[in-house]
Design a protein around this motif. Structure first.
Motif, PDB file in Angstrom:
ATOM      1  N   ALA A  30       0.836  -1.195   0.000  1.00  0.00           N
ATOM      2  CA  ALA A  30       0.000   0.000   0.000  1.00  0.00           C
ATOM      3  C   ALA A  30       0.877   1.253   0.000  1.00  0.00           C
ATOM      4  O   ALA A  30       0.576   2.246  -0.675  1.00  0.00           O
ATOM      5  CB  ALA A  30      -0.937  -0.018   1.206  1.00  0.00           C
TER       6      ALA A  30
ATOM      7  N   ARG B 127       2.080   1.647  -3.500  1.00  0.00           N
ATOM      8  CA  ARG B 127       1.060   2.243  -4.367  1.00  0.00           C
ATOM      9  C   ARG B 127       0.873   3.718  -4.075  1.00  0.00           C
ATOM     10  O   ARG B 127       0.554   4.502  -4.967  1.00  0.00           O
ATOM     11  CB  ARG B 127      -0.275   1.522  -4.160  1.00  0.00           C
TER      12      ARG B 127
ATOM     13  N   SER C  67       2.612   3.090   5.981  1.00  0.00           N
ATOM     14  CA  SER C  67       1.193   2.759   5.894  1.00  0.00           C
ATOM     15  C   SER C  67       0.863   1.685   6.916  1.00  0.00           C
ATOM     16  O   SER C  67       1.598   0.708   7.053  1.00  0.00           O
ATOM     17  CB  SER C  67       0.831   2.260   4.486  1.00  0.00           C
TER      18      SER C  67
ATOM     19  N   MET D 107      -6.625  -4.528   2.232  1.00  0.00           N
ATOM     20  CA  MET D 107      -5.371  -4.268   1.527  1.00  0.00           C
ATOM     21  C   MET D 107      -4.827  -5.515   0.848  1.00  0.00           C
ATOM     22  O   MET D 107      -4.179  -5.434  -0.194  1.00  0.00           O
ATOM     23  CB  MET D 107      -4.326  -3.709   2.487  1.00  0.00           C
TER      24      MET D 107
END
Length: 643
Positions: free
Chosen positions: A595, A598, A605, A611
């Protein structure tokens, strides 16, 4: 005529037949495996080529007003020689419905294995009992002329299953026949060998043994047969000569004066023999004690107990070479003298001189101030008596010194000098083995590049921390750290520069975690940090601190990176908030890390539910640099839910 259970002939027979049988079985198994592998490879290539041929019929031009892909139906239904080995041949639509089939009546029905066959996987070939199966997806650029849109990428699946090749069955029959022939030949050879051993070895030895037993019972007039010139005949002749000599000795008078002289010599040697037995017993006990443990302190205590109790040496100490190159006292007797920890330089005192020259140094009288070793000779002992310093040497390297002291002047005999030197040699070997064992254990738990714990130690530590957190109901957080754009750094600056960056990043992380935390290399450019008794909020703060520390380290500037500096992305997950099992917790922190990837990298994160469904894994070399966690399964590609 059979060989007895304990005869020499049977032992020889087993020593010849058993290795031959083992070699024959191993060789037969090896050639059978290689033959099967070659046949399977040939079947795979044939099946793949046939699937490619059938798939190519989809690209043939269509006649006006002809049914779409009529050539495909004709090829599938044909009974040409090329398709005679085909057991099953089907074309499935993307939803698993059979469009064309070689078996009549299947068109339009759903395939029972449609979930396995219609999954978007590349062309595969596998072997089974019924033959070889090829599953080939249809669609792509070659179908873009007739099919447009996203549907052109996946138009269906071609399934081809070939029956078992005739060559495989023929080779199997030949192999079985060869194995049976080999077994029959081996049995015949074994029988012939057994008969030969019985007639030429076992039976003559049995007769000779019987004669020896009669001689043992007192029949000294018995004689063995000496026909032939082989070793058994010569042994019988020697036996006969021995019996003749014994017979003549019985008729001779014993020389009384000679017996008395021999008896006196035996009495004189008895004391020396007892001393030697004591020395050998001590060496045996020392060797047994040293070989039964790899712990240095326990080893030293055992040696001290043996030396003090068995050799009656009241003052004793063992010195080892420390990291500074000096000799340091590791154990001493008596304990109350407080000499443990004292250090001596090479060449200083008797112990230092022994370490420097690799030879034992003996001072018959330590109170003699004229000795060149007078300074600091005592090593914590008394100021009178005799001192012996013996170096512990292994492979021309000094490991330490053993010091022996007695209150009597010249208290050590030459025999004791040899004995104590042998004890020191055994102790040197044991010390070296103990150190090698400790180094080996450390290497198995440490990453050689960064010096932090490796993956094996990480999972052992993780299991222990999870058990502790579950037992005491305390939180446990986990950070997964990945170096951003690491492949780009390797491609631009080389793998040596990449290794140096990993070491620097690891140094930054190591200095900013607690002693109770565990920093380990997870794999490739990824690290993991275990934070015991740390909730998720605290773990986020730690992750942010580590991210800023890497970003602010001047030594990690990298012109090849998009930001001009090495950055890291971090995922955070906590027990028991996010997961209660080790494998699930690793999956959660892995999903949180991706995550961060991304989200633009250089980011921390925390894991949130969902997720793991869309982890956003990168394709290409980066995705293969990190191995999957032990006991877990790899996450699915984007857009595909977990099974």
């Amino acid at each position: 005529m059979a060989l007895g259970p304990h005869t020499v002939g049977r032992k020889l027979l087993w020593s010849i037949a058993l290795p031959g049988l083992i070699v024959a079985l191993i060789g037969g198994g090896y050639f059978w495996r290689e033959m099967r592998r070659a046949v399977q490879d040939a079947a795979h290539r044939e099946a793949l080529a046939l699937a490619e041929f059938i798939a190519s019929t989809f690209t043939l031009p269509q006649a006006d007003r002809a049914h779409p892909h009529s050539a495909v139906a004709e090829v599938i239904a044909s009974d040409t020689r090329l398709l005679r080995s085909v057991a099953e041949l089907r074309v499935l639509t993307p939803d698993g419905r059979i469009r064309w089939s070689r078996q009549r009546g299947e068109e339009g029905t759903l395939h029972p294995e449609r979930e396995r066959l219609t999954a978007p996987t590349p062309e595969t070939a596998r072997s089974a009992r019924e033959g070889t199966e090829v599953v080939r997806p249809l669609g792509g650029a070659e179908c873009a002329d007739c099919h447009t849109g996203d549907n052109a990428q996946h138009l269906g699946v071609l399934q081809v299953r070939l029956s078992e090749p005739l060559l495989s069955r023929q080779l199997g029959s030949v192999f079985h026949l060869a194995m049976v022939s080999t077994l029959v030949f081996g049995l015949m050879l074994t029988l012939a060998t057994a008969l030969s051993l019985h007639f030429f070895l076992t039976r003559p030895l049995r007769r000779l043994t019987g004669n020896m037993r009669r001689a043992e019972e007192g029949d000294v007039l018995v004689r063995a047969e000496t026909r032939g010139t082989d070793e058994i005949s010569r042994l019988g002749a020697a036996f006969n000569q021995m019996l003749a000599r014994i017979t003549s000795m019985k008729v001779e008078e014993i020389d009384t004066h000679r017996d008395l002289a021999v008896t006196k010599e035996k009495l004189a040697l008895k004391e020396k023999l007892e001393e030697r037995i004591t020395e050998l017993s001590l060496l045996f006990d020392v060797a047994h004690s040293l070989n039964s443990t790899l712990d240095l302190q326990e080893m030293f205590e055992r040696i001290t107990r043996l030396v003090v109790e068995r050799l009656k040496i009241p003052n004793f100490s063992i010195m080892l070479r420390n990291a500074d190159g000096n000799l340091e006292i590791r154990t001493a007797w008596p304990h109350h003298r407080g000499s443990v920890g004292l250090t001596f330089a090479f060449g200083e005192g008797a112990c230092g001189r022994a370490a420097e020259t690799l030879r034992a140094v003996y001072l018959p009288d330590v109170s003699d101030r004229s000795s060149i070793f007078a300074k600091r000779n005592l090593v914590g002992g008394t100021d009178h008596g005799s001192l012996l310093a013996v170096p512990m040497v292994h492979m021309e390297a000094v490991l330490g010194v053993m010091n022996f002291q007695r209150p009597e002047v010249a208290g050590f005999s030459p025999e004791e000098l040899e004995l104590l030197t042998a004890v020191a040699d055994q102790a040197a070997t044991a010390v070296k083995n103990a150190r090698l064992h400790s180094e080996t254990v450390l290497l198995t738990q440490t990453d050689p590049l960064t010096g932090v714990p490796n993956r094996r130690h990480l999972f052992n530590r993780m299991e222990a921390e999870l058990a502790r957190a579950e037992r005491y109901s305390t939180p446990l957080s986990m950070l997964m750290i990945d170096v951003d754009h690491f492949k780009r750094l390797n491609d631009a600056a080389g793998h040596r520069a990449g290794d140096e960056v990993l070491r620097k990043v690891c140094d930054v992380l190591r200095t900013r975690v607690r002693k109770v935390d565990t920093l380990a290399r997870y794999g490739g450019e990824e690290f993991m940090v275990l934070l015991p008794q740390t909730a998720k909020e605290g773990a986020l703060e730690v992750g942010e601190k580590l991210r800023r520390a890497v970003l602010e380290t001047a030594a990690l500037a990298a012109p090849t990176q998009p930001t001009g500096h090495i950055t890291i992305s971090i995922g955070v997950a906590s027990f028991p908030l996010d997961a209660t099992e080790q494998e699930t917790l690793v999956d959660c922190v892995d999903a949180a890390l991706y995550a961060s990837k991304r989200g633009g990298r250089n980011k921390v994160s925390a894991y949130e539910p969902g997720m793991e469904i869309h982890p956003g894994r990168e394709r290409g070399p980066h995705s293969s640099t990190r191995p999957a966690a032990e006991g877990t399964f790899p996450l699915p590609p984007p857009g595909v839910a977990k099974a």
